[in-house]
Motif scaffolding. Structure first.
Motif, PDB file in Angstrom:
ATOM      1  N   PHE A  27      42.371  -2.836 105.124  1.00 55.29           N
ATOM      2  CA  PHE A  27      42.479  -1.644 104.278  1.00 55.29           C
ATOM      3  C   PHE A  27      42.331  -0.371 105.101  1.00 55.29           C
ATOM      4  CE2 PHE A  27      42.155  -4.404 100.637  1.00 55.29           C
ATOM      5  CZ  PHE A  27      42.824  -3.701  99.647  1.00 55.29           C
ATOM      6  N   ILE A  28      41.372  -0.363 106.026  1.00 55.20           N
ATOM      7  CA  ILE A  28      41.183   0.846 106.837  1.00 55.20           C
ATOM      8  C   ILE A  28      42.394   1.059 107.749  1.00 55.20           C
ATOM      9  CG2 ILE A  28      39.759   1.914 108.634  1.00 55.20           C
ATOM     10  CD1 ILE A  28      37.338   0.568 107.379  1.00 55.20           C
ATOM     11  N   ALA A  29      42.934  -0.038 108.287  1.00 55.96           N
ATOM     12  CA  ALA A  29      44.116   0.069 109.149  1.00 55.96           C
ATOM     13  C   ALA A  29      45.282   0.692 108.380  1.00 55.96           C
ATOM     14  CB  ALA A  29      44.492  -1.310 109.683  1.00 55.96           C
ATOM     15  N   ILE A  30      45.530   0.203 107.147  1.00 57.06           N
ATOM     16  CA  ILE A  30      46.619   0.775 106.334  1.00 57.06           C
ATOM     17  C   ILE A  30      46.356   2.262 106.096  1.00 57.06           C
ATOM     18  CG2 ILE A  30      47.800   0.697 104.115  1.00 57.06           C
ATOM     19  CD1 ILE A  30      47.100  -2.271 103.957  1.00 57.06           C
ATOM     20  N   ASP A  31      45.079   2.595 105.846  1.00 59.27           N
ATOM     21  CA  ASP A  31      44.723   3.983 105.540  1.00 59.27           C
ATOM     22  C   ASP A  31      45.103   4.927 106.698  1.00 59.27           C
ATOM     23  OD1 ASP A  31      43.820   5.972 103.954  1.00 59.27           O
ATOM     24  OD2 ASP A  31      41.690   5.521 104.149  1.00 59.27           O
ATOM     25  N   VAL A  33      47.767   4.565 108.685  1.00 59.71           N
ATOM     26  CA  VAL A  33      49.210   4.718 108.904  1.00 59.71           C
ATOM     27  C   VAL A  33      49.981   5.133 107.645  1.00 59.71           C
ATOM     28  CG1 VAL A  33      49.257   3.120 110.839  1.00 59.71           C
ATOM     29  CG2 VAL A  33      49.583   2.241 108.515  1.00 59.71           C
ATOM     30  N   MET A  34      49.408   4.987 106.454  1.00 60.41           N
ATOM     31  CA  MET A  34      50.225   5.190 105.247  1.00 60.41           C
ATOM     32  C   MET A  34      50.557   6.680 105.040  1.00 60.41           C
ATOM     33  SD  MET A  34      47.674   4.728 102.032  1.00 60.41           S
ATOM     34  CE  MET A  34      46.343   5.881 101.759  1.00 60.41           C
ATOM     35  N   PRO A  35      51.748   6.940 104.480  1.00 63.87           N
ATOM     36  CA  PRO A  35      52.118   8.325 104.175  1.00 63.87           C
ATOM     37  C   PRO A  35      51.336   8.821 102.958  1.00 63.87           C
ATOM     38  CG  PRO A  35      53.803   6.815 103.381  1.00 63.87           C
ATOM     39  CD  PRO A  35      52.795   5.972 104.090  1.00 63.87           C
ATOM     40  N   ARG A  36      50.961  10.106 102.938  1.00 68.01           N
ATOM     41  CA  ARG A  36      50.150  10.640 101.833  1.00 68.01           C
ATOM     42  C   ARG A  36      50.955  11.626 101.000  1.00 68.01           C
ATOM     43  NH1 ARG A  36      44.617   9.482 103.189  1.00 68.01           N
ATOM     44  NH2 ARG A  36      44.777   8.195 105.051  1.00 68.01           N
ATOM     45  N   HIS A  37      50.896  11.430  99.663  1.00 67.37           N
ATOM     46  CA  HIS A  37      51.636  12.316  98.751  1.00 67.37           C
ATOM     47  C   HIS A  37      50.695  13.221  97.972  1.00 67.37           C
ATOM     48  CE1 HIS A  37      55.129   9.909  99.723  1.00 67.37           C
ATOM     49  NE2 HIS A  37      54.440   8.826  99.428  1.00 67.37           N
ATOM     50  N   HIS A  38      49.519  12.695  97.674  1.00 67.35           N
ATOM     51  CA  HIS A  38      48.570  13.484  96.865  1.00 67.35           C
ATOM     52  C   HIS A  38      47.424  13.950  97.747  1.00 67.35           C
ATOM     53  CE1 HIS A  38      50.353  12.723  92.969  1.00 67.35           C
ATOM     54  NE2 HIS A  38      50.579  11.491  93.380  1.00 67.35           N
ATOM     55  N   GLU A  39      47.346  15.229  97.982  1.00 63.88           N
ATOM     56  CA  GLU A  39      46.205  15.739  98.741  1.00 63.88           C
ATOM     57  C   GLU A  39      45.533  16.831  97.934  1.00 63.88           C
ATOM     58  OE1 GLU A  39      47.241  16.760 102.717  1.00 63.88           O
ATOM     59  OE2 GLU A  39      48.017  14.763 103.163  1.00 63.88           O
ATOM     60  N   GLU A  40      44.643  16.406  97.049  1.00 59.16           N
ATOM     61  CA  GLU A  40      43.982  17.386  96.199  1.00 59.16           C
ATOM     62  C   GLU A  40      42.767  17.995  96.885  1.00 59.16           C
ATOM     63  OE1 GLU A  40      44.088  14.584  93.253  1.00 59.16           O
ATOM     64  OE2 GLU A  40      45.886  15.432  92.347  1.00 59.16           O
ATOM     65  N   PHE A  41      42.079  17.189  97.679  1.00 58.80           N
ATOM     66  CA  PHE A  41      40.881  17.672  98.381  1.00 58.80           C
ATOM     67  C   PHE A  41      41.066  17.463  99.883  1.00 58.80           C
ATOM     68  CE2 PHE A  41      39.470  15.853  94.280  1.00 58.80           C
ATOM     69  CZ  PHE A  41      39.106  17.027  93.648  1.00 58.80           C
ATOM     70  N   PHE A  42      40.277  18.161 100.685  1.00 59.31           N
ATOM     71  CA  PHE A  42      40.474  18.042 102.137  1.00 59.31           C
ATOM     72  C   PHE A  42      40.203  16.628 102.625  1.00 59.31           C
ATOM     73  CE2 PHE A  42      35.954  19.028 101.857  1.00 59.31           C
ATOM     74  CZ  PHE A  42      35.403  18.184 102.801  1.00 59.31           C
ATOM     75  N   ASP A  44      41.039  13.921 101.360  1.00 56.88           N
ATOM     76  CA  ASP A  44      42.165  13.003 101.158  1.00 56.88           C
ATOM     77  C   ASP A  44      42.964  12.781 102.438  1.00 56.88           C
ATOM     78  OD1 ASP A  44      41.614  12.561  98.504  1.00 56.88           O
ATOM     79  OD2 ASP A  44      42.801  14.255  97.797  1.00 56.88           O
ATOM     80  N   ARG A  45      42.803  13.670 103.422  1.00 53.14           N
ATOM     81  CA  ARG A  45      43.552  13.527 104.675  1.00 53.14           C
ATOM     82  C   ARG A  45      42.800  12.677 105.697  1.00 53.14           C
ATOM     83  NH1 ARG A  45      44.958  18.917 103.349  1.00 53.14           N
ATOM     84  NH2 ARG A  45      43.173  19.800 104.425  1.00 53.14           N
TER      85      ARG A  45
ATOM     86  N   LEU B 449      50.365   3.242  96.656  1.00 54.06           N
ATOM     87  CA  LEU B 449      49.690   2.644  97.808  1.00 54.06           C
ATOM     88  C   LEU B 449      48.365   3.373  98.086  1.00 54.06           C
ATOM     89  CD1 LEU B 449      49.825   0.561 100.100  1.00 54.06           C
ATOM     90  CD2 LEU B 449      50.972   2.296 101.495  1.00 54.06           C
ATOM     91  N   GLU B 450      48.410   4.710  97.991  1.00 50.83           N
ATOM     92  CA  GLU B 450      47.202   5.488  98.269  1.00 50.83           C
ATOM     93  C   GLU B 450      46.056   5.093  97.338  1.00 50.83           C
ATOM     94  OE1 GLU B 450      49.848   8.855  97.877  1.00 50.83           O
ATOM     95  OE2 GLU B 450      48.383  10.002  99.023  1.00 50.83           O
ATOM     96  N   HIS B 451      46.400   4.978  96.064  1.00 54.01           N
ATOM     97  CA  HIS B 451      45.370   4.677  95.065  1.00 54.01           C
ATOM     98  C   HIS B 451      44.766   3.290  95.283  1.00 54.01           C
ATOM     99  CE1 HIS B 451      44.250   4.449  90.523  1.00 54.01           C
ATOM    100  NE2 HIS B 451      43.197   4.620  91.283  1.00 54.01           N
ATOM    101  N   VAL B 452      45.630   2.305  95.573  1.00 51.69           N
ATOM    102  CA  VAL B 452      45.146   0.934  95.773  1.00 51.69           C
ATOM    103  C   VAL B 452      44.271   0.859  97.030  1.00 51.69           C
ATOM    104  CG1 VAL B 452      45.846  -1.443  96.234  1.00 51.69           C
ATOM    105  CG2 VAL B 452      47.084  -0.101  94.537  1.00 51.69           C
ATOM    106  N   VAL B 453      44.734   1.486  98.104  1.00 53.09           N
ATOM    107  CA  VAL B 453      43.966   1.450  99.363  1.00 53.09           C
ATOM    108  C   VAL B 453      42.635   2.182  99.191  1.00 53.09           C
ATOM    109  CG1 VAL B 453      43.933   2.306 101.741  1.00 53.09           C
ATOM    110  CG2 VAL B 453      45.967   1.177 100.844  1.00 53.09           C
TER     111      VAL B 453
END
Lengths: 82, 614
Positions: A27-31, A33-42, A44-45, B449-453
């Motif tokens: 899970f941390i590894a995916i976190d 590399v994954m692309p982020r669409h929702h960045e409501e708070f700092f 989240d990055r 994906l973001e939410h699940v992770v």
């Protein structure tokens, strides 16, 4: 339906625990590399933020609750009976 | 053609027939009523039905909009599942109380004006108290007494607020509360008391753990969630609710983490979960209201299932304390699995219902950039996983095997748990089913994906925290103080006054009561007994003898009709009356402070009526 004491078998429990650790790593590894669409708070990055926040929350809740309980809330069972 | 039948009316009026039905027919009927109520909700179109005029006011029993329908929908599902769970209960009064309670909750959901709302609000309190009384233990009687007193207080606040609002706006319609000042505050207090917002919420963990095994399953569904419904209706966007909700969520979880009794742990956890909903009502955006509704809907299901699991443990082993339980997963495997489904749902594990509902509230907080609210609610959600899904099942089902003799509960209880567990998973994998019912149209997509992770990490590392501190959270006997201390223990001064002044007066009045009222009562009851034996029985015997003679003229079949049906009716009614009397007489305490409270309540009612007229 029978479980046959799966939770008391140290070997099986070891496998189970290792699976959970593996899941954490994945899970941390995916976190990272994954692309982020929702960045409501700092935060989240920050990759792995929710892991740290989850662990910290859990520890804080246990420690604070047990402390409040011990010094303030816990009474003998017959407290209201007299 | 009838355009609409009130689903609550089906349950309330239908329950009258319960005592007269024999054995199997009764069980079928007990399931038929909530099924019919569910059907009636399904057939409800948006609109206004059953409007009457009384004292120049419109009394609206059927204001059916999307918000009302979705709550009535889940109330009827909960009524069916809870009744199936408690189908083996022998006392008719228990079933009737449960149906009046569930029906009244639907009455609240469809109420379009404050008069209808208050009527059903009071019905809910006075019917649900029987679900505690039927436990028939000294602790339950005491808890029931405190429960009803607290709810009477809440009802009076609501009534006073509603009438004050009438004096300002000249309308009893129940919509978003526009009135200011005292009216606003009183209505809000009335609603918050039922939602168990601290410091008004101590009644919940005081009373629920003392209720019957199936009674508490009903109670976990209706009182707090109907309160969330009226808060959405009347107070959406009220900022103080946002902060009270956040406090409530933390407050409930702190107690849940240290609690030892499994049903009290779950009761405190209701407060925490309702805190989420109250906070969402405080945010008040469309997304937040959808989130509050979705969370209430799901919560009724998985919280009910958690209580069913805990109730099964109590039903089978007679124990509810974590320090006495352990190792049950081997003897109660079905209960264990079904409980864990509820636990995963409530914790927001992906593919379970909590994941698709609770996250809407967090997203609503995110949209409004309420960073502290978001952080605290996330912290609380780790506490949910920790207390209900790690600590409780670990100590009850796993941990040290204490060799308790146990087995899975009777079929009806397991079946009820199975139905609810199915819904929890179904909503988790097909959230559109729930989203289409929500008050506002939504395209919310929970499975990114973001939410699940994000969720996966939170949950896994919460488990790690528990794993590290596992020995710190073992159960040990004791109780935890709450705000009910103020009315259970009171201040020392108050006790001294009580001892020196009130107690002697109390015993004097009690003595007088025994001498006069009880003697009069026993004389009257003797008289009525004679009347009963002499006249009523004589008449009935005559009737039966006539029936026997009459039937012998024709066939033996009508004799069996006489035995089965007529005697059944007579005996059923009599048994029911006796069992009801055994419970209700608990309110006849003969203590002066109890009656003084009754007088106080009566006075407040009169003041309310005065407000209405003037």
């Amino acid at each position: 339906m029978r479980f046959g004491g799966v939770f008391e078998d140290p070997k099986k429990m070891k496998v189970l625990t290792r699976l959970v650790y593996a899941a954490m790593v994945v899970f941390i590894a995916i976190d990272f590399v994954m692309p982020r669409h929702h960045e409501e708070f700092f935060w989240d990055r920050i990759p792995g933020f929710s892991s740290a926040f989850g662990l910290a929350s859990c520890v804080v809740l246990i420690v604070v609750s047990k402390t409040i309980g011990k010094f303030l809330l816990e009474k003998k069972e017959d407290y209201y009976d007299d | 053609m009838i355009s609409w039948i009130h689903p609550g009316a089906i349950l309330i009026l239908g329950s009258i027939l319960i005592p007269v039905l024999p054995g199997k027919a009764k069980k079928g009927y007990l399931l038929l009523l909530p099924a019919l109520a569910f059907l009636s909700v399904l057939l409800t179109h948006e609109g206004t039905y059953w409007t009457y005029h009384f004292l120049g006011q419109a009394i609206v029993f059927g204001r059916a909009d999307r918000l009302a329908i979705v709550f009535a929908y889940v109330f009827s599902v909960a009524a069916f599942a809870s009744m199936l769970y408690g189908l083996h209960v022998k006392e008719d009064g228990h079933h009737i109380a449960a149906f009046v309670y569930a029906g009244s909750a639907m009455g609240v959901a469809f109420a379009g004006d404050f008069i209808t709302l208050i009527i059903f609000w009071e019905f809910m309190a006075f019917s649900s108290v029987f679900l505690i009384l039927y436990r028939k233990t000294a602790k339950a009687y005491a808890a029931a007494y405190r429960y009803i007193l607290v709810h009477i207080f809440g009802g009076i606040c609501l009534m006073g607020g509603a009438f004050l609002q009438y004096s300002q706006t000249h309308s009893m319609a129940f919509n978003h509360v526009e009135a200011g000042g005292l009216a606003f505050a009183l209505i809000l207090i009335g609603f918050m008391l039922n939602a168990a917002v601290p410091p008004l919420g101590a009644w919940l963990p005081d009373a629920y753990p003392e209720a019957t095994v199936s009674g508490v399953v009903f109670m976990s569904a209706f009182t707090t969630k109907s309160a969330v419904y009226v808060l959405i209706r009347g107070f959406a966007g009220t900022e103080i609710l946002l902060w009270l909700g956040v406090i409530m969520a933390v407050y409930g979880i702190v107690y849940a983490i240290i609690e030892n009794d499994i049903r009290r742990l779950l009761s405190y956890h209701i407060i925490s979960q309702v805190g989420y909903m109250v906070a969402a009502v405080g945010i008040g955006t469309e997304m937040a209201i959808n989130g509050a509704t979705a969370h209430a809907f799901n919560n009724i299901l998985y919280k009910g299932l958690l209580f069913m699991g805990a109730g099964s443990i109590l039903h089978v082993t007679g124990k509810t304390r974590l320090d006495e339980l352990g190792g049950l997963y081997k003897t109660m495997p079905r209960t264990f699995i079904l409980y864990m489904i509820a636990g995963f749902s409530i914790s927001g594990v992906p593919l379970f219902s909590g994941f698709v509902g609770k996250s809407m509230i967090l997203s609503a907080a995110g949209e409004e950039h309420l960073s502290y609210v978001w952080l605290i609610l996330t912290l609380v959600s780790t506490g949910t996983f920790l207390s209900t899904t790690l600590k409780l099942p670990y100590l009850a089902f796993m941990a040290k095997d204490r060799g308790i003799k146990a087995a899975d509960p009777p079929g009806n209880m397991t079946a009820a748990m199975g139905i609810v567990a199915f819904l929890c998973i179904f909503i988790g994998i097909y959230p559109k089913y729930l989203y289409d019912m929500l008050p506002y149209a939504t395209h919310y997509a929970p499975y990114t994906l973001e939410h699940v992770v994000w969720s996966g990490q939170i949950l896994l590392f919460t488990w790690l925290g528990y794993y590290i501190y596992i020995n710190k959270l073992k159960g040990h006997p004791g109780l935890n103080l709450d705000t009910d201390w103020f009315y259970r223990k009171g201040a020392g001064v108050f006790m001294a006054v009580d001892r020196e002044v009130v107690a002697p007066a109390d015993s004097a009045v009690g003595e007088a009561y025994r001498k006069v009222v009880l003697r009069l009562g026993s004389w009257l009851s003797g008289l009525s007994f004679r009347f009963d034996v002499g006249i009523v029985d004589g008449f009935l015997h005559g009737l039966v003898r006539f029936g026997v003679w009459f039937s012998s003229l024709f066939s033996r079949r009508s004799l069996s009709f006489d035995k089965g049906v007529i005697d059944g009716v007579v005996n059923g009614v009599a048994d029911f009356t006796v069992s009801l009397a055994a419970v209700t007489r608990r309110f006849q305490t003969g203590l002066v402070h109890d009656y003084a409270f009754g007088i106080l309540v009566g006075l407040l009612v009169l003041i309310n009526v005065f407000f209405l007229i003037s």
